[in-house]
Design an enzyme around this catalytic site. Structure first.
Site, short mmCIF file in Angstrom:
data_model
loop_
_atom_site.label_atom_id
_atom_site.label_comp_id
_atom_site.label_asym_id
_atom_site.label_seq_id
_atom_site.Cartn_x
_atom_site.Cartn_y
_atom_site.Cartn_z
N ASP A 182 -38.47 45.59 -35.87
CA ASP A 182 -37.04 45.25 -35.93
C ASP A 182 -36.44 45.87 -37.19
OD1 ASP A 182 -35.48 42.80 -34.26
OD2 ASP A 182 -34.48 43.57 -36.06
N LYS A 237 -35.66 39.00 -40.42
CA LYS A 237 -36.30 38.55 -39.17
C LYS A 237 -37.79 38.88 -39.20
CE LYS A 237 -33.69 38.65 -35.14
NZ LYS A 237 -33.16 39.43 -34.01
N THR A 267 -31.70 45.52 -20.38
CA THR A 267 -30.92 45.76 -19.16
C THR A 267 -29.99 46.95 -19.38
OG1 THR A 267 -31.04 43.46 -18.55
CG2 THR A 267 -29.27 44.74 -17.55
N ASN A 306 -28.96 40.24 -10.52
CA ASN A 306 -28.00 39.39 -11.25
C ASN A 306 -26.62 39.39 -10.59
OD1 ASN A 306 -29.78 38.38 -13.06
ND2 ASN A 306 -29.06 39.55 -14.82
N PHE A 321 -28.86 28.38 -7.02
CA PHE A 321 -27.59 28.99 -7.43
C PHE A 321 -26.44 28.70 -6.46
CE2 PHE A 321 -28.27 31.32 -11.37
CZ PHE A 321 -29.58 30.92 -11.56
N LEU A 322 -26.41 27.44 -6.02
CA LEU A 322 -25.30 26.98 -5.17
C LEU A 322 -24.61 25.79 -5.81
CD1 LEU A 322 -26.78 27.24 -1.55
CD2 LEU A 322 -24.98 28.64 -2.56
N GLY A 368 -18.87 24.57 -9.72
CA GLY A 368 -18.39 23.98 -10.97
C GLY A 368 -17.49 24.93 -11.72
N CYS A 389 -25.93 37.52 -19.62
CA CYS A 389 -26.36 38.48 -18.58
C CYS A 389 -25.39 38.64 -17.41
CB CYS A 389 -27.72 38.07 -18.03
SG CYS A 389 -29.03 38.34 -19.20
N ARG A 443 -22.15 32.39 -25.49
CA ARG A 443 -21.56 33.66 -25.03
C ARG A 443 -21.00 33.52 -23.61
NH1 ARG A 443 -26.28 37.80 -26.39
NH2 ARG A 443 -27.50 35.89 -26.22
C1 UDX Z 1 -29.72 34.91 -16.06
C2 UDX Z 1 -30.69 35.21 -14.90
O1 UDX Z 1 -30.97 34.00 -14.17
C3 UDX Z 1 -31.95 35.85 -15.43
O2 UDX Z 1 -32.83 36.19 -14.35
C4 UDX Z 1 -31.49 37.10 -16.17
O3 UDX Z 1 -32.27 38.13 -16.25
C5 UDX Z 1 -30.63 36.72 -17.36
O4 UDX Z 1 -29.48 36.07 -16.82
P1 UDX Z 1 -29.35 33.03 -17.89
O5 UDX Z 1 -28.12 33.81 -18.28
O6 UDX Z 1 -30.26 32.57 -18.96
O7 UDX Z 1 -30.26 33.89 -16.87
O8 UDX Z 1 -28.83 31.74 -17.10
P2 UDX Z 1 -28.90 31.13 -15.63
O9 UDX Z 1 -29.75 29.93 -15.66
O10 UDX Z 1 -29.18 32.14 -14.62
O11 UDX Z 1 -27.36 30.63 -15.50
C6 UDX Z 1 -26.26 31.52 -15.65
C7 UDX Z 1 -24.94 30.80 -15.52
O12 UDX Z 1 -24.70 30.45 -14.16
C8 UDX Z 1 -24.82 29.50 -16.31
O13 UDX Z 1 -23.54 29.45 -16.93
C9 UDX Z 1 -24.95 28.42 -15.28
O14 UDX Z 1 -24.29 27.21 -15.64
C10 UDX Z 1 -24.29 29.08 -14.08
N1 UDX Z 1 -24.74 28.56 -12.77
C11 UDX Z 1 -26.04 28.70 -12.39
C12 UDX Z 1 -23.83 27.93 -11.93
O15 UDX Z 1 -22.63 27.81 -12.25
N2 UDX Z 1 -24.26 27.50 -10.71
C13 UDX Z 1 -25.56 27.63 -10.29
O16 UDX Z 1 -25.85 27.20 -9.18
C14 UDX Z 1 -26.47 28.23 -11.17
#
Ligand code: UDX
Length: 412
Positions: free
Chosen positions: A30, A35, A119, A204, A245-246, A249, A256, A319
């Site tokens: 790094d 760090k 990424t 993603n 992921f359903l 909200g 990401c 973020r």
């Molecule tokens: C994500 C991907 O899941 C991971 O594979 C990738 O490479 C990096 O990005 P992360 O950003 O850590 O991971 O969070 P994740 O748990 O996927 O949630 C992302 C966002 O979606 C959150 O704000 C969460 O609250 C929202 N979300 C998730 C919903 O609103 N509804 C859902 O059903 C699931």
């Protein structure tokens, strides 16, 4: 095997810790001296649930790329690729790491594999990283091996992945990376560099699409006086859809999904394709957080407690958080806002300074409020029902709404 990892942020650290757990020898590289010192002293430089300083055992860190490359067989590039205001990804750190590895290879001479884990948009490894490496070195192999790590579950995701994707320029490099992952039980997909990059951003983008889709259904459910969660109970049992992921909200945030979808929109447009679906996924999401305001009535002068500033539970990361978007709007509308989050208060303070108030706990924050809005699904927020009789609005469905005192997106 001996592995050097360029970038000891979130992805680099977890990759290093995960590979060390599988018996590989890991050196982290790094540019941030502090760090590096922390890691060498056994102090974790990030917060990640379930990961502690004992996981750093046996891992070395350095600021010297040459030392790291000479003493290892594979170098991973795990540096950040943040979004720029126009949606493009900033590749400066990737380019700098590639340059540092390439210069070290001039001294090393032996065959060495470089694997991009950061990424990046399709075409980056072949068209940007490869020419940088070629400028200085010739005895190397090149792979693109995307990460699929969720914050809060990153180490489990690394150790027990659904799949491992290895895009490679040459077969030799691919087989070396395959050997590195030989103790993992997941299926390994071997492909070309650009397809591997696309697997990551397509995955993603699909997950983000699922969320915006169910949020759109939620918004329509409100018009019919029904509950989106009742609808999801039936939808999710179709194996072609899956239950994940359903959750409707306030929309998705984090480092990401927004960045990857915006990045894909940007590169598609550059190739003269207009990605209408992906643009809509983003526009549904941008408006979604503010939909809680449909249930508040006018907020000017009202005392509002926002519970949760992190983009999801289990992290201090704010973020692209839906909560942050909402708080900006509450400030604009002159509400008297107080916030509380068990982990992300410091980060929220950096954004809002003295424009809002900060509560020390959920309980103390509840005093004298007119209204409570829940924006992050921290389990401790479930207790709120017993602590107040003020109206509660759910941006995250952690309680059962009743449409009277507890209201929610996707429920009327
Ligand atoms: C994500 C991907 O899941 C991971 O594979 C990738 O490479 C990096 O990005 P992360 O950003 O850590 O991971 O969070 P994740 O748990 O996927 O949630 C992302 C966002 O979606 C959150 O704000 C969460 O609250 C929202 N979300 C998730 C919903 O609103 N509804 C859902 O059903 C699931």
């Amino acid at each position: 095997m001996k592995v050097s990892i360029f970038g000891s942020g979130y992805v680099g650290l977890i990759t290093g810790i995960g590979l060390a757990k599988k018996g590989h020898k890991v050196i982290l590289v790094d540019v941030d001296k502090k760090k590096v010192q922390k890691i060498n002293k056994g102090i974790m430089p990030i917060y990640e649930e379930g990961v502690s300083k004992k996981d750093l055992k046996g891992i070395k860190a350095t600021i010297n790329p040459q030392e790291a490359v000479i003493n290892t067989d594979i170098s991973f590039i795990c540096v950040g690729t943040p979004s720029m205001p126009n949606g493009m990804m900033n590749l400066n750190y990737v380019k700098k790491s590639a340059e540092a590895i390439a210069k070290a290879l001039v001294v090393k001479n032996d065959y060495h594999v470089i694997a991009v884990k950061s990424t990046v948009m399709p075409g980056t490894t072949k068209n940007i990283v490869l020419p940088i490496l070629k400028k200085h070195a010739d005895n190397f192999g090149l792979c693109m091996n995307p990460e699929f790590l969720r914050e809060g579950k990153a180490l489990t995701d690394f150790l027990k992945p659904d799949r491992i994707v290895i895009g490679c320029l040459d077969k030799k490099a691919g087989s070396i990376l395959k050997k590195l992952y030989s103790k993992f039980k997941a299926p390994i997909v071997i492909t070309d560099l650009t397809s591997a990059e696309m697997v990551k951003v397509a995955s993603n983008s699909f997950l983000a699409t699922k969320i915006s889709f169910i949020n759109e259904i939620a918004n329509i459910c409100e018009k019919f006086g029904i509950d989106v969660e009742e609808v999801v109970k039936g939808v999710k049992l179709d194996h072609r859809i899956s239950p994940h992921f359903l959750q409707a909200g306030a929309g998705f945030g984090g480092s990401c999904f927004p960045k990857d979808v915006k990045g894909l929109i940007d590169v598609a447009k550059k190739k003269k394709y207009i990605p209408n679906l992906l643009s809509t996924v983003m526009s549904v999401n941008e408006k979604q957080a503010l939909r809680v305001l449909n249930f508040t009535g006018p907020v000017k002068g009202r005392k509002i407690l926002v519970l949760g500033t992190a983009f999801k539970a289990g992290t201090d990361d704010i973020r692209e958080s839906a909560s942050i978007r909402l708080i900006h709007e509450l400030i604009k509308k002159k509400a008297k806002t107080t916030v509380y989050d068990p982990q992300a208060m410091q980060n929220a303070k950096k954004v809002f300074g003295n424009k809002i108030k900060y509560a020390k706990s959920m309980k103390s924050g509840l005093k004298n409020q007119d209204l409570i809005i829940i924006m992050t699904e921290w389990p401790e927020f479930k207790k709120i029902k017993d602590l107040t009789n003020k109206p509660i609005i759910l941006g995250r469905r952690i309680l059962k709404p009743d449409g009277i005192n507890i209201k929610a997106i996707g429920y009327t």
